[in-house]
Motif scaffolding. Structure first.
Motif, PDB file in Angstrom:
ATOM      1  N   ARG A  27      12.737   6.964 -15.008  1.00 25.56           N
ATOM      2  CA  ARG A  27      13.549   6.576 -13.848  1.00 25.56           C
ATOM      3  C   ARG A  27      13.185   5.156 -13.385  1.00 25.56           C
ATOM      4  N   GLU A  28      11.898   4.876 -13.271  1.00 23.09           N
ATOM      5  CA  GLU A  28      11.469   3.536 -12.849  1.00 23.09           C
ATOM      6  C   GLU A  28      11.887   2.475 -13.861  1.00 23.09           C
ATOM      7  N   THR A  29      11.825   2.813 -15.134  1.00 21.97           N
ATOM      8  CA  THR A  29      12.260   1.881 -16.172  1.00 21.97           C
ATOM      9  C   THR A  29      13.749   1.614 -16.061  1.00 21.97           C
ATOM     10  N   ALA A  30      14.529   2.666 -15.787  1.00 22.73           N
ATOM     11  CA  ALA A  30      15.971   2.493 -15.599  1.00 22.73           C
ATOM     12  C   ALA A  30      16.247   1.561 -14.426  1.00 22.73           C
ATOM     13  N   GLU A  31      15.561   1.773 -13.308  1.00 18.61           N
ATOM     14  CA  GLU A  31      15.766   0.917 -12.129  1.00 18.61           C
ATOM     15  C   GLU A  31      15.457  -0.544 -12.457  1.00 18.61           C
TER      16      GLU A  31
END
Length: 141
Positions: A27-31
């Motif tokens: 999720r953090e990588t996507a953001e």
């Protein structure tokens, strides 16, 4: 909505161990990736996309870890779409559209309601050897 992945200008791939922390990292990588690509986190598609991604990674962690010590998350985007996939090496291919009709699990039902509500698509693609799969999500921007 049909998108040729190769035609999209932005691509990123992330491989993670199939452990609970993978959900947060994906999720953090996507953001971070979306911001780098110029897609603001306040875009109306982003929050539902992150929820869908989190659910798919959590499903791989929950159901595939015994056969798949790693998962791979693919991210891609173009001017009018955000595409992502979660790949694991478990052969089970969930019936995505059956989840909407109430025959699937609650998590996939939510995923599919969000995908369809956004006008997106979802597809399961088996690995050539039949021992793994990717769930691909395409959402309009």
């Amino acid at each position: 909505m049909t998108t040729q992945l190769e035609a999209l200008p932005h691509h990123h791939m992330l491989t993670l161990p199939t452990i609970p922390a993978a959900v947060r990292v994906a999720r953090e990588t996507a953001e971070q990736t979306l911001v780098e690509w110029g897609i603001g986190l306040r875009h109306s598609t982003v929050d539902p996309a992150l929820l869908i991604l989190s659910e798919l990674v959590a499903n791989s962690v929950r159901h595939a870890a015994v056969l798949s010590p790693k998962i791979t998350v693919f991210y891609a985007a173009g001017p009018d779409c955000f595409v992502f996939a979660v790949h694991d090496r478990h052969p089970y291919q969930p019936p995505l559209y059956g989840a909407v009709a109430g025959t699937g699990s609650g998590g996939l039902g939510t995923v599919m309601e969000l995908v369809l509500g956004l006008g997106g698509t979802a597809v399961v693609r088996a690995d050539p050897d039949g021992k793994g799969k990717s769930i691909w999500i395409t959402l309009p921007l």
